[in-house]
Enzyme design. Structure first.
Site, PDB file in Angstrom:
ATOM      1  N   SER A   1      44.985  28.436  39.861  1.00 44.27           N
ATOM      2  CA  SER A   1      46.132  28.395  38.622  1.00 44.27           C
ATOM      3  C   SER A   1      47.151  29.423  39.030  1.00 44.27           C
ATOM      4  O   SER A   1      47.036  30.542  39.758  1.00 44.27           O
ATOM      5  CB  SER A   1      45.303  28.761  37.233  1.00 44.27           C
ATOM      6  OG  SER A   1      46.317  28.944  36.396  1.00 44.27           O
TER       7      SER A   1
ATOM      8  N   TYR B   1      39.594  33.344  31.710  1.00 42.27           N
ATOM      9  CA  TYR B   1      40.017  32.149  32.609  1.00 42.27           C
ATOM     10  C   TYR B   1      40.660  32.626  33.885  1.00 42.27           C
ATOM     11  O   TYR B   1      40.471  32.232  34.946  1.00 42.27           O
ATOM     12  CB  TYR B   1      41.111  31.229  31.804  1.00 42.27           C
ATOM     13  CG  TYR B   1      41.744  30.134  32.684  1.00 42.27           C
ATOM     14  CD1 TYR B   1      40.927  28.933  32.751  1.00 42.27           C
ATOM     15  CD2 TYR B   1      43.141  30.144  32.792  1.00 42.27           C
ATOM     16  CE1 TYR B   1      41.284  27.937  33.502  1.00 42.27           C
ATOM     17  CE2 TYR B   1      43.573  29.217  33.787  1.00 42.27           C
ATOM     18  CZ  TYR B   1      43.059  28.087  34.077  1.00 42.27           C
ATOM     19  OH  TYR B   1      43.266  27.040  34.772  1.00 42.27           O
TER      20      TYR B   1
END
Length: 257
Positions: A141, A154
């Site tokens: 990400s 995350y």
């Protein structure tokens, strides 16, 4: 879209929705045999209807303790080699300001990191058995570029995955396996549907899949997009004082810890 990737045997995790599903459909239509792995039987069966001859569903919970062995046994009856393993399974939970919950961290780390570890463990022998150079592709990400508010779990899990793949690349080159890390920005998927904050430069999963397939075919080490989000984050990482003292704190919702 035409792609140079055809005639391959490809395993895709997280294939029941989002980017994984879109990758499975596009790569199947390009003439590849796809093992579509996920947890949702109904969604995987619907996916198979897109191209029953080229899409084979495989239902396994990759976060389970025995997932690696379960997957290894399942693959034995399906194929004797893999050309590409696409790690797109993932999850997202955010840390609320007064709820520092270790269980949340374990869930997110399990969903984004250990699912990849289990998959790689089961698939490495089959990747080594490929007739040509094989490839592992993992979805990280852009959030790993800098620290973001509420993303302690995350972002950490995706950073761990990113490092895992970078480290694996060094060893895997000796086995004839290339490793690619994908760092997307915000993609319109069921996972981002619950986000309650602005998501700049949002892309559709179809656009994301196209960029990923193009990067895979070119065997890039790193695929990052969209550029309009990647560049300012890259710049922020180069200027940490500005990000962590001025810009980052403007985004936080934490009032007291």
């Amino acid at each position: 879209m035409t792609t140079a990737i055809t005639g391959k045997t490809i395993l895709i995790t997280g294939a029941s929705s989002g980017i994984g599903r879109e990758l499975a459909i596009r790569l199947a239509r390009a003439g590849n045999y796809i093992i579509a792995l996920g947890r949702n039987t109904d969604r995987l069966q619907r996916l198979q209807q897109v191209d029953p001859a080229r899409l084979t569903p495989l239902v396994i919970d990759l976060g389970a303790e025995d997932a690696a062995e379960t997957l290894k046994q399942a693959l034995r009856s399906m194929t004797d080699q893999l050309d590409i393993v696409l790690l797109s399974a993932g999850c997202c939970e955010y840390v609320d300001d007064s709820h520092w919950d270790p269980a949340l961290f374990r869930r997110v780390m399990n969903g984004n990191f250990f699912t990849a570890v289990n998959t790689i463990s089961a698939c490495l022998p089959l990747l080594k058995a490929a007739s040509g150079r094989s490839q592992i592709v993992g979805l990280s990400s852009l959030s790993t570029s800098v620290g973001f508010p509420r993303a302690e779990a995350y972002g950490s899990s995706k950073a761990a995955l990113h490092y895992l793949l970078d480290s694996l690349r060094v060893d895997a080159s000796q086995w004839g396996i290339d490793v690619t890390v994908v760092s997307p920005g915000f993609i319109r998927t069921p996972m981002t549907a619950g986000n309650d904050f602005p998501m700049p430069f949002m892309m559709e999963s179809q656009q994301a899949a196209e960029k990923i397939i193009q990067g895979i075919s070119q065997r890039k080490r790193h695929i990052a997009f969209p550029f309009r989000l990647w560049f300012p984050l890259w710049l922020a990482a180069k200027l940490p004082l500005i990000w962590y003292r001025w810009l980052g704190p403007k985004l936080t919702r934490v009032n007291d810890i």
